[in-house]
Design a protein around this motif. Structure first.
Motif, PDB file in Angstrom:
ATOM      1  N   GLY A 207      33.099  65.516  63.957  1.00  0.00           N
ATOM      2  CA  GLY A 207      32.664  65.443  62.659  1.00  0.00           C
ATOM      3  C   GLY A 207      32.729  66.927  62.020  1.00  0.00           C
ATOM      4  N   THR A 208      31.772  66.995  61.121  1.00  0.00           N
ATOM      5  CA  THR A 208      31.789  68.282  60.157  1.00  0.00           C
ATOM      6  C   THR A 208      30.634  68.810  60.095  1.00  0.00           C
ATOM      7  N   TRP A 209      30.293  70.050  60.225  1.00  0.00           N
ATOM      8  CA  TRP A 209      29.166  70.731  59.919  1.00  0.00           C
ATOM      9  C   TRP A 209      29.106  71.334  58.151  1.00  0.00           C
ATOM     10  N   SER A 210      27.959  71.273  58.000  1.00  0.00           N
ATOM     11  CA  SER A 210      27.952  72.152  56.658  1.00  0.00           C
ATOM     12  C   SER A 210      28.160  73.554  56.605  1.00  0.00           C
ATOM     13  N   ASP A 211      27.893  74.282  57.857  1.00  0.00           N
ATOM     14  CA  ASP A 211      28.745  75.636  57.806  1.00  0.00           C
ATOM     15  C   ASP A 211      29.788  75.534  58.715  1.00  0.00           C
ATOM     16  N   THR A 212      30.782  75.424  58.547  1.00  0.00           N
ATOM     17  CA  THR A 212      31.878  75.226  59.417  1.00  0.00           C
ATOM     18  C   THR A 212      32.285  76.365  60.038  1.00  0.00           C
TER      19      THR A 212
END
Length: 341
Positions: A106-111
């Motif tokens: 998935g993806t983080w808002s702070d990658t």
């Protein structure tokens, strides 16, 4: 085949009607007469369903590694042959005091820092997803509940804090925040005479809020919602909150209370940096809702000294608190693979 299904549907409807009549009979006063009409005329059918397709069973919340043994032959064959019809396996993906990653991809808002708000990928993977993993939320306000964590409201750490769920604010609901009030509740363990509260606000803080006490004998969170009421302290209505650490005298005398609540209806909408030590984040989810570093409840003496009755400790031995919601912000380092499903 169609007639057999329809016949089965009518039979199901009759059984449901009988069940509802039985429940109604036992849960209402014997002095109140009630009439329930069951209309099984085919020409009056409003909708239909197939019990074969609509009814079934679910298996969920299995311990880590269990699905690898349970959802295989010969156990799987026995489950499917038990007459439950369709059987589904549901991962534990609720948000209460932990965030669960149903998909490790998935993806983080702070990658860059692998933190923030995680969104699991909706794309299928070559490998079957067998487990979801728990991440204890660093801004939780529950002293109890799932996992082994504790509330940040009474943990004694001035840098930790509780924060409400940003998705319940106007920025996401489109409705005024007063329509979705947020709250935190404190349980002092027994009735204690109090007249003051101290709140160490974080960002964002509440501009409009009330300090209330519970009048019932039962616990309001689970047992007492209809056997008591929340009353605002005589001096407990705040309409121009400024944040920071404030000590509020709530009444000119002492009131014996066990449960107190901070009822918040308007936010400062000021931004929180999650103690990153850097510039304040531009993510609007960090700038809405409410956040509190620490709570203190007690009495102000005649000379203005504040006597605190709250136990501040980073464990479940702390004074118990409950919040209305929790911000799902967390980091990859928060993941607890011993808490899998």
């Amino acid at each position: 085949m169609v007639s057999r299904i329809k016949g089965r549907q009518v039979g199901v409807c009759k059984r449901i009607a009988l069940f509802l009549w039985t429940v109604s009979f036992w849960t209402t006063s014997a002095a109140i007469a009630q009439t329930i009409l069951v209309d099984a005329a085919p020409s009056h059918v409003v909708n239909t369903f197939s019990p074969v397709r609509s009814l079934g069973a679910a298996i969920d919340r299995l311990r880590t590694g269990t699905p690898d043994h349970l959802l295989t032959d010969p156990v799987l064959k026995e489950i499917l042959g038990a007459g439950w019809q369709t059987v589904t396996y549901r991962q534990n993906t609720e948000l209460m005091v932990e965030a669960w990653h149903w998909n490790p991809h998935g993806t983080w808002s702070d990658t860059e820092k692998q933190q923030g708000y995680f969104v699991g990928s909706a794309e299928p993977t070559a490998e079957m997803i067998r487990h979801s993993w728990a991440a204890p939320l660093p801004h939780r306000g529950f002293s109890r509940g799932d996992g082994n964590g504790w509330s940040r409201l009474t943990d004694g750490d001035p840098k930790s804090y509780w924060k409400s769920n940003p998705y319940l604010t106007k920025a996401f609901t489109g409705e005024d925040d007063s329509l979705h009030p947020q709250w935190v509740m404190i349980d002092l363990g027994s009735k204690i005479p109090v007249n003051a509260i101290r709140i160490a606000w974080a960002e964002p803080y509440a501009k409009h809020y009330s300090i209330q006490f519970w009048t019932g004998e039962l616990e309001p969170f689970y047992d007492g919602t209809t056997k008591g009421s929340w009353q605002t302290f005589p001096l407990g209505a705040i309409t121009e909150g400024k944040g920071g650490t404030v000590t509020l005298k709530l009444v000119s005398w002492m009131i014996p209370v066990r449960y107190l609540r901070i009822w918040m209806t308007e936010s400062s909408n000021t931004c929180d940096s999650h103690d990153s030590g850097e510039h304040v984040s531009t993510d609007k989810r960090n700038c809405v809702g409410y956040a509190i570093n620490e709570l203190y409840v007690g009495a102000l003496s005649a000379d203005g000294q504040f006597n605190d009755y709250v136990t501040h400790f980073p464990s479940r031995n702390q004074t118990v608190t409950w919040p209305s919601s929790v911000d799902p912000w967390h980091a990859a380092s928060d993941m607890d693979e011993s808490r899998g499903d």
